[in-house]
Enzyme design. Structure first.
Site, short mmCIF file in Angstrom:
data_model
loop_
_atom_site.label_atom_id
_atom_site.label_comp_id
_atom_site.label_asym_id
_atom_site.label_seq_id
_atom_site.Cartn_x
_atom_site.Cartn_y
_atom_site.Cartn_z
N SER A 114 0.65 -1.03 -0.36
CA SER A 114 -0.16 -0.40 0.11
C SER A 114 0.95 1.54 -0.30
O SER A 114 1.94 1.16 0.71
CB SER A 114 -0.84 -0.09 1.01
OG SER A 114 -1.42 1.29 1.66
N TYR A 142 -2.09 -2.04 10.34
CA TYR A 142 -2.68 -1.89 8.73
C TYR A 142 -0.79 -1.61 7.86
O TYR A 142 -0.81 -2.97 6.85
CB TYR A 142 -3.81 -1.10 7.47
CG TYR A 142 -3.90 -1.17 5.88
CD1 TYR A 142 -4.10 -2.32 5.59
CD2 TYR A 142 -2.99 -0.13 5.17
CE1 TYR A 142 -4.50 -2.56 4.23
CE2 TYR A 142 -3.27 -0.43 4.15
CZ TYR A 142 -3.75 -1.66 3.59
OH TYR A 142 -4.46 -1.92 1.90
#
Ligand SMILES: NC(=O)c1ccc[n+]([C@@H]2O[C@H](COP(=O)([O-])OP(=O)(O)OC[C@H]3O[C@@H](n4cnc5c(N)ncnc54)[C@H](O)[C@@H]3O)[C@@H](O)[C@H]2O)c1
Length: 247
Positions: free
Chosen positions: A139, A152
């Protein structure tokens, strides 16, 4: 001849979102796709769309990646002897501040976003043809501080380190291991992406003034899966419209 004719590709989390787009794209390139997800109805929807477009669905595998034996479960259910491409796409992204993260959320994220990637890759490796491809999804939030994403993004950091180490470990077999680091991609689940404010915030952060689409990620995956990418390994490729490059 299509780029991936006859190759077998498994994509985790391909019931919807980016994973479904990757599966459709690889199928369009001629791959026999193995769809994997938690939700059988999502798998069936993706499979129907692929078949309607003339693609070949080799198999649907429903399994929960929270299960610590997910790697074994998936390999035991394979109905092929060999696979060529593994895309570790499935992931969850609950938003919670550092102080609010509890053990159960932390464990779920470690299980689904990290443990499953590690052990699915390990357990599938004996079934992978030499010259194969492993593609992980990271990400671009790692480029900045985004409130609520501490768990995350920390785990995506693991994915990037794992990508490089696995590339080193198995490169002798000609198997490439790379990661794609997507920017904000509108998968249709988050209405904020289409609000005036959302569009403004997203475009302000990007060098390129167009919003992220799942096809940008599936195009990059299709390239990494192709013969043309046979000398790229251990790379983390940002596919994010130049996120955080804009002044
Ligand atoms: N959408 C974005 O903006 C974006 C940006 C950067 C990175 N990513 C990454 O891309 C990947 C896909 O994200 P997405 O936006 O398409 O997500 P999504 O929620 O739309 O799709 C995720 C898929 O994974 C499946 N899944 C979730 N938990 C599972 C479990 N326990 N077992 C099996 N399957 C499970 C879901 O059913 C779903 O089909 C993730 O790794 C995510 O971190 C997404």
């Amino acid at each position: 001849m299509k780029n991936l004719t006859g190759k077998v590709a498994m994509i985790t989390g391909s019931g919807r979102g980016i994973g479904a787009h990757i599966a459709k794209r690889l199928a369009l390139e001629g791959a026999y796709v193995i769809l994997h997800d938690l939700e059988i109805h999502l798998l069936e929807e993706t499979a129907n769309e692929i078949r309607a477009a003339g693609g070949i669905v080799q198999q649907l595998i429903q399994s929960d990646l929270s299960d610590h034996d997910a790697g074994d479960t998936i390999t035991q259910r394979l109905n092929v002897e060999k696979i060529d491409i593994l895309v570790n796409n499935a992931g969850i992204a609950p938003v919670r501040s550092f102080q609010e993260v509890d053990q159960s959320m932390f464990n779920a994220m470690v299980d689904i976003n990290m443990r499953a990637v590690f052990f699915i890759s390990q357990k599938l490796l004996p079934y992978m043809n030499d010259g194969g491809r492993i593609i992980n999804i990271s990400s671009s939030l790692k480029k900045t501080y985004a409130p609520g994403f501490i768990t995350y993004v920390s785990i995506k950091g693991f994915i990037e380190a794992f990508t490089k180490y696995l590339a080193g470990e198995i490169g002798g077999r000609g198997i490439t291991v790379n990661a794609i680091s997507p920017g904000a991609i509108n998968t249709g689940l988050n209405p904020w992406f289409e609000t005036e404010e959302g569009i403004k915030v997203l475009l302000n952060d990007q060098a390129l003034k167009k919003l992220g689409q799942p096809s940008y990620i599936s195009d990059a995956v299709a390239f990494l899966a192709s013969e043309q990418a046979s000398w790229i390994s251990g790379a983390i490729i940002d596919v994010d419209g130049g996120f955080k490059l804009a002044p």
